[in-house]
Each structure stands twice: as structure tokens, then as C-alpha cells.
Design a protein around this motif. Structure first.
Motif, PDB file in Angstrom:
ATOM      1  N   MET A 229     -46.386 -23.970 -17.478  1.00 50.98           N
ATOM      2  CA  MET A 229     -47.364 -23.525 -16.489  1.00 50.98           C
ATOM      3  C   MET A 229     -46.774 -22.406 -15.647  1.00 50.98           C
ATOM      4  O   MET A 229     -45.723 -22.569 -15.032  1.00 50.98           O
ATOM      5  N   LEU A 230     -47.433 -21.244 -15.637  1.00 51.35           N
ATOM      6  CA  LEU A 230     -46.993 -20.135 -14.801  1.00 51.35           C
ATOM      7  C   LEU A 230     -47.591 -20.284 -13.409  1.00 51.35           C
ATOM      8  O   LEU A 230     -48.820 -20.288 -13.265  1.00 51.35           O
ATOM      9  N   PRO A 231     -46.773 -20.427 -12.366  1.00 47.42           N
ATOM     10  CA  PRO A 231     -47.313 -20.486 -11.008  1.00 47.42           C
ATOM     11  C   PRO A 231     -47.980 -19.167 -10.632  1.00 47.42           C
ATOM     12  O   PRO A 231     -47.584 -18.103 -11.123  1.00 47.42           O
ATOM     13  N   SER A 232     -48.987 -19.235  -9.782  1.00 55.56           N
ATOM     14  CA  SER A 232     -49.595 -17.998  -9.282  1.00 55.56           C
ATOM     15  C   SER A 232     -48.618 -17.313  -8.334  1.00 55.56           C
ATOM     16  O   SER A 232     -47.685 -17.939  -7.822  1.00 55.56           O
ATOM     17  N   LEU A 233     -48.820 -16.039  -8.086  1.00 54.59           N
ATOM     18  CA  LEU A 233     -47.890 -15.259  -7.275  1.00 54.59           C
ATOM     19  C   LEU A 233     -47.933 -15.704  -5.810  1.00 54.59           C
ATOM     20  O   LEU A 233     -48.985 -15.711  -5.173  1.00 54.59           O
ATOM     21  N   GLY A 234     -46.767 -16.070  -5.286  1.00 53.68           N
ATOM     22  CA  GLY A 234     -46.631 -16.407  -3.876  1.00 53.68           C
ATOM     23  C   GLY A 234     -45.487 -15.621  -3.273  1.00 53.68           C
ATOM     24  O   GLY A 234     -44.400 -15.546  -3.860  1.00 53.68           O
ATOM     25  N   LEU A 235     -45.713 -15.005  -2.118  1.00 54.57           N
ATOM     26  CA  LEU A 235     -44.715 -14.154  -1.483  1.00 54.57           C
ATOM     27  C   LEU A 235     -44.460 -14.604  -0.051  1.00 54.57           C
ATOM     28  O   LEU A 235     -45.293 -15.256   0.573  1.00 54.57           O
ATOM     29  N   LYS A 236     -43.303 -14.233   0.466  1.00 55.17           N
ATOM     30  CA  LYS A 236     -42.908 -14.638   1.811  1.00 55.17           C
ATOM     31  C   LYS A 236     -42.567 -13.411   2.649  1.00 55.17           C
ATOM     32  O   LYS A 236     -42.008 -12.436   2.149  1.00 55.17           O
ATOM     33  N   GLY A 237     -42.908 -13.472   3.922  1.00 60.40           N
ATOM     34  CA  GLY A 237     -42.574 -12.397   4.849  1.00 60.40           C
ATOM     35  C   GLY A 237     -42.791 -12.861   6.273  1.00 60.40           C
ATOM     36  O   GLY A 237     -43.216 -13.997   6.512  1.00 60.40           O
ATOM     37  N   SER A 238     -42.528 -11.996   7.220  1.00 62.47           N
ATOM     38  CA  SER A 238     -42.705 -12.332   8.626  1.00 62.47           C
ATOM     39  C   SER A 238     -44.127 -11.967   9.067  1.00 62.47           C
ATOM     40  O   SER A 238     -44.992 -11.667   8.242  1.00 62.47           O
ATOM     41  N   SER A 239     -44.347 -11.960  10.372  1.00 64.15           N
ATOM     42  CA  SER A 239     -45.642 -11.528  10.915  1.00 64.15           C
ATOM     43  C   SER A 239     -45.670 -10.024  11.155  1.00 64.15           C
ATOM     44  O   SER A 239     -46.645  -9.495  11.686  1.00 64.15           O
ATOM     45  N   SER A 240     -44.613  -9.322  10.769  1.00 66.75           N
ATOM     46  CA  SER A 240     -44.569  -7.860  10.851  1.00 66.75           C
ATOM     47  C   SER A 240     -45.631  -7.269   9.938  1.00 66.75           C
ATOM     48  O   SER A 240     -45.714  -7.613   8.762  1.00 66.75           O
ATOM     49  N   MET A 241     -46.433  -6.342  10.464  1.00 64.66           N
ATOM     50  CA  MET A 241     -47.476  -5.738   9.653  1.00 64.66           C
ATOM     51  C   MET A 241     -46.895  -4.947   8.486  1.00 64.66           C
ATOM     52  O   MET A 241     -47.514  -4.849   7.433  1.00 64.66           O
ATOM     53  N   THR A 242     -45.718  -4.391   8.666  1.00 64.31           N
ATOM     54  CA  THR A 242     -45.062  -3.670   7.577  1.00 64.31           C
ATOM     55  C   THR A 242     -44.797  -4.610   6.406  1.00 64.31           C
ATOM     56  O   THR A 242     -45.089  -4.282   5.249  1.00 64.31           O
ATOM     57  N   GLN A 243     -44.227  -5.789   6.719  1.00 63.38           N
ATOM     58  CA  GLN A 243     -43.948  -6.760   5.666  1.00 63.38           C
ATOM     59  C   GLN A 243     -45.241  -7.326   5.070  1.00 63.38           C
ATOM     60  O   GLN A 243     -45.351  -7.490   3.850  1.00 63.38           O
ATOM     61  N   ILE A 244     -46.202  -7.637   5.915  1.00 67.03           N
ATOM     62  CA  ILE A 244     -47.464  -8.194   5.421  1.00 67.03           C
ATOM     63  C   ILE A 244     -48.140  -7.233   4.456  1.00 67.03           C
ATOM     64  O   ILE A 244     -48.545  -7.610   3.352  1.00 67.03           O
ATOM     65  N   ASN A 245     -48.259  -5.968   4.842  1.00 64.94           N
ATOM     66  CA  ASN A 245     -48.944  -5.000   3.988  1.00 64.94           C
ATOM     67  C   ASN A 245     -48.177  -4.743   2.692  1.00 64.94           C
ATOM     68  O   ASN A 245     -48.786  -4.504   1.643  1.00 64.94           O
ATOM     69  N   ASP A 246     -46.856  -4.807   2.764  1.00 62.82           N
ATOM     70  CA  ASP A 246     -46.063  -4.684   1.542  1.00 62.82           C
ATOM     71  C   ASP A 246     -46.407  -5.816   0.577  1.00 62.82           C
ATOM     72  O   ASP A 246     -46.614  -5.587  -0.627  1.00 62.82           O
ATOM     73  N   ARG A 247     -46.486  -7.048   1.072  1.00 63.26           N
ATOM     74  CA  ARG A 247     -46.798  -8.199   0.213  1.00 63.26           C
ATOM     75  C   ARG A 247     -48.244  -8.150  -0.275  1.00 63.26           C
ATOM     76  O   ARG A 247     -48.538  -8.454  -1.445  1.00 63.26           O
ATOM     77  N   LEU A 248     -49.168  -7.755   0.605  1.00 59.56           N
ATOM     78  CA  LEU A 248     -50.575  -7.737   0.218  1.00 59.56           C
ATOM     79  C   LEU A 248     -50.858  -6.740  -0.902  1.00 59.56           C
ATOM     80  O   LEU A 248     -51.818  -6.910  -1.664  1.00 59.56           O
ATOM     81  N   ALA A 249     -50.025  -5.732  -1.022  1.00 54.11           N
ATOM     82  CA  ALA A 249     -50.216  -4.744  -2.089  1.00 54.11           C
ATOM     83  C   ALA A 249     -50.117  -5.373  -3.471  1.00 54.11           C
ATOM     84  O   ALA A 249     -50.644  -4.826  -4.450  1.00 54.11           O
ATOM     85  N   TYR A 250     -49.474  -6.541  -3.570  1.00 56.36           N
ATOM     86  CA  TYR A 250     -49.323  -7.230  -4.856  1.00 56.36           C
ATOM     87  C   TYR A 250     -50.382  -8.312  -5.063  1.00 56.36           C
ATOM     88  O   TYR A 250     -50.351  -9.021  -6.068  1.00 56.36           O
ATOM     89  N   HIS A 251     -51.298  -8.470  -4.103  1.00 55.31           N
ATOM     90  CA  HIS A 251     -52.405  -9.428  -4.183  1.00 55.31           C
ATOM     91  C   HIS A 251     -51.919 -10.856  -4.458  1.00 55.31           C
ATOM     92  O   HIS A 251     -52.321 -11.486  -5.443  1.00 55.31           O
ATOM     93  N   PRO A 252     -51.082 -11.384  -3.587  1.00 58.74           N
ATOM     94  CA  PRO A 252     -50.578 -12.750  -3.807  1.00 58.74           C
ATOM     95  C   PRO A 252     -51.657 -13.800  -3.603  1.00 58.74           C
ATOM     96  O   PRO A 252     -52.609 -13.595  -2.844  1.00 58.74           O
ATOM     97  N   ASN A 253     -51.481 -14.925  -4.264  1.00 60.82           N
ATOM     98  CA  ASN A 253     -52.355 -16.070  -4.054  1.00 60.82           C
ATOM     99  C   ASN A 253     -51.919 -16.872  -2.830  1.00 60.82           C
ATOM    100  O   ASN A 253     -52.726 -17.558  -2.200  1.00 60.82           O
ATOM    101  N   THR A 254     -50.617 -16.776  -2.505  1.00 67.32           N
ATOM    102  CA  THR A 254     -50.045 -17.501  -1.364  1.00 67.32           C
ATOM    103  C   THR A 254     -49.169 -16.563  -0.561  1.00 67.32           C
ATOM    104  O   THR A 254     -48.406 -15.773  -1.125  1.00 67.32           O
ATOM    105  N   TYR A 255     -49.282 -16.637   0.766  1.00 64.57           N
ATOM    106  CA  TYR A 255     -48.381 -15.917   1.658  1.00 64.57           C
ATOM    107  C   TYR A 255     -47.755 -16.935   2.602  1.00 64.57           C
ATOM    108  O   TYR A 255     -48.464 -17.692   3.272  1.00 64.57           O
ATOM    109  N   GLU A 256     -46.434 -16.940   2.649  1.00 70.40           N
ATOM    110  CA  GLU A 256     -45.736 -17.842   3.565  1.00 70.40           C
ATOM    111  C   GLU A 256     -45.110 -17.034   4.695  1.00 70.40           C
ATOM    112  O   GLU A 256     -44.322 -16.121   4.455  1.00 70.40           O
ATOM    113  N   PHE A 257     -45.481 -17.388   5.920  1.00 75.21           N
ATOM    114  CA  PHE A 257     -44.941 -16.728   7.105  1.00 75.21           C
ATOM    115  C   PHE A 257     -43.591 -17.319   7.477  1.00 75.21           C
ATOM    116  O   PHE A 257     -43.483 -18.529   7.733  1.00 75.21           O
ATOM    117  N   PHE A 258     -42.572 -16.497   7.492  1.00 75.62           N
ATOM    118  CA  PHE A 258     -41.281 -16.874   8.063  1.00 75.62           C
ATOM    119  C   PHE A 258     -41.375 -16.633   9.562  1.00 75.62           C
ATOM    120  O   PHE A 258     -41.599 -15.510  10.005  1.00 75.62           O
TER     121      PHE A 258
END
Length: 272
Positions: A1-30
Motif C-alpha cells: 500500500m502506497l501512503p498518500s503524500l503527507g508533508l510537514k512544516g511550520s506555520s511560516s507561509m513560506t514553508q506552507i506554500n512550498d508544501r502546498l505546491a506538491y498538493h499533499p493529502n496531509t499537512y502536519e504543523f510543527f
């Protein structure tokens, strides 16, 4: 089973927008202690709303790891470490409340593995220290319900890989986050033990931190660069759970190593 894409970052908009560019199914806030000031928490709330509006299906709020030089250990006793105890108490309640309001998830560490022995020594035995930590998790579990989960550590307070401790965890019916590297390190690089733990706890696992390791120290390697047998691990995962790649990044503003880890699993699955 291939897990869907999940990425982690802070609440920094720079980090958030970087992760959102890959269209993750899960985002975890550090999160960190500064997120729990009035201004910081307002910023965090807005960041969570922004990620939700971007269409990310699953959001996890990771409780801050440190406060004033200490890791945020649930086992730290109130009478010896009042400031730390109070911060863990208040920040956990704030995150749980936010998770409920936004219908997202809150992740709290059952333990860490840095100053842990220092805190354990405040009790009469390891069993007494573990009982104190479990009592606190019981309270947070009751408060958070289906919006809170607990992550494993390398320390004996809340380690996956020990069948006796796992059975105790299962009796508490906690919703679990499973960090593969933590379990692998606790088991000194034993892949069979890691697989057994994944299967034993699978019914209660709701979230994974997919991380590779050499099995000796906390190294947080990209998948494929350590000694974990990922082909076998994929067969042990709960298909209903979410996951993220919790990898050390060369640049926190660019999640290259996290994405490369997902591509590694994609190649592995294609090879099956």
C-alpha cells in the motif's frame, strides 16, 4: 500500500506554500513555544484555516517539542518542574481545543528521550513514572476524543517495540501515531521487531511518521538511506491512517527530502 503524500512544516507561509505546491493529502504543523503567545496562536489559527482552504484533506498539529531548554515531557512532575508542567498542560489544551474547532488532529508525544531519565529519577520506579505519564495521557485522551493522538518515543516511558508496554498501551485504547524510526532505534535496528510492532498496534494507529534510520541514533533519514525494510513495512500499515515524511531537511523552506522519500516509495510499489 502506497501512503498518500503527507508533508510537514511550520506555520511560516513560506514553508506552507512550498508544501502546498506538491498538493499533499496531509499537512502536519510543527509548532514551537512561540506559537502559544497570543499573537503566535492567532497566527497559527490563521495558518490552519489557510491550509484547509487550500484543500488539504488532513491536518495534524504537532505539540511543541521544547520549552525553556527542556523537552515537553508528560512525565515531568508538577512539584519539581512547575513551569514545564504548566506549559505542557496549557499548550496541550489549546491545541486540542483548536483541533476540535477546526476538525483537525492534535499530536502529543507520550515521551521523548533526552532529559527523560532525569524525570524518571523523580519517581520511585520506571513503572511509577510510566503510570504518571499514562495518567496524563488518559486526561488528554478524554479531553480530545477523536482529535488527539499520542506518538512513540525511544525512551521506555512510551516506546513501541516492547510487547508488554504495547499491551498496556492497547488497554488504554489510545489513538496512536507511529514513528517508524523511533521504534526501529528502540529495537536497535531489528526489522522483524518493527514489523511485529506495526502489526500489533495497527488497529489503533491513525497516523504515521515515515522516517528511515540506521537504527542507532535519532538520525531522521530520507527513506531508502537507512536500514528499514520499507517493502515489508508497507505491508504492515493501516490503510485508514494518514502519514507524513518527517525527514531532516537541508533547508526547512524546501521539503525536497520529504518529497524524494515519497518518490522512493512510489518506485518501490511499482517494483512489486
Amino acid at each position: 500500500m502506497l501512503p498518500s503524500l503527507g508533508l510537514k512544516g511550520s506555520s511560516s507561509m513560506t514553508q506552507i506554500n512550498d508544501r502546498l505546491a506538491y498538493h499533499p493529502n496531509t499537512y502536519e504543523f510543527f509548532t514551537q513555544a512561540s506559537d502559544f503567545t497570543s499573537a503566535g496562536f492567532l497566527h497559527l489559527k490563521k495558518a490552519v484555516a489557510y491550509v484547509k482552504q487550500a484543500g488539504v484533506a488532513h491536518i495534524v498539529l504537532h505539540h511543541p517539542m521544547q520549552f525553556h531548554g527542556f523537552h515537553t515531557e508528560l512525565v515531568a512532575p508538577a512539584d519539581r518542574y512547575p513551569d514545564l508542567y504548566q506549559f505542557v498542560e496549557e499548550s496541550s489544551k489549546m491545541l486540542i481545543q483548536l483541533a476540535k474547532e477546526q476538525d483537525v488532529q492534535c499530536l502529543i508525544h507520550g515521551s521523548y528521550a533526552h532529559e527523560t531519565q532525569q524525570f524518571i529519577d523523580c519517581y520511585s520506579s520506571l513503572a511509577a513514572a510510566r503510570h504518571a505519564a499514562f495518567d496524563r495521557m488518559d486526561r488528554f485522551a478524554k479531553l480530545g476524543g477523536d482529535h488527539v493522538m499520542f506518538e512513540n518515543s525511544i525512551s521506555p516511558i512510551f516506546a513501541y517495540g516492547d510487547p508488554e508496554v504495547e499491551s498496556q498501551i492497547l488497554r488504554h485504547h489510545y489513538r496512536l501515531a507511529f514513528d517508524t524510526s523511533h521504534c526501529f532505534i528502540y529495537l536497535h535496528g531489528n526489522n522483524k521487531g518493527l514489523q511485529a510492532s506495526l502489526l500489533h498496534l495497527q488497529p489503533l494507529i491513525v497516523h504515521y511518521h515515515l522516517v528511515d534510520s540506521m537504527g542507532k541514533v535519532h538520525d531522521s533519514l530520507p527513506l531508502g538511506q537507512g536500514k528499514i525494510d520499507w517493502r515489508a513495512v508497507l505491508k504492515c500499515l493501516n490503510p485508514q491512517a494518514t502519514s507524513i515524511y518527517e525527514i531532516n531537511l537541508q533547508d526547512n523552506n524546501h521539503c525536497v527530502e520529504q518529497v524524494e522519500s515519497h518518490r522512493y516509495l512510489q518506485r518501490l510499489c511499482k517494483g512489486n
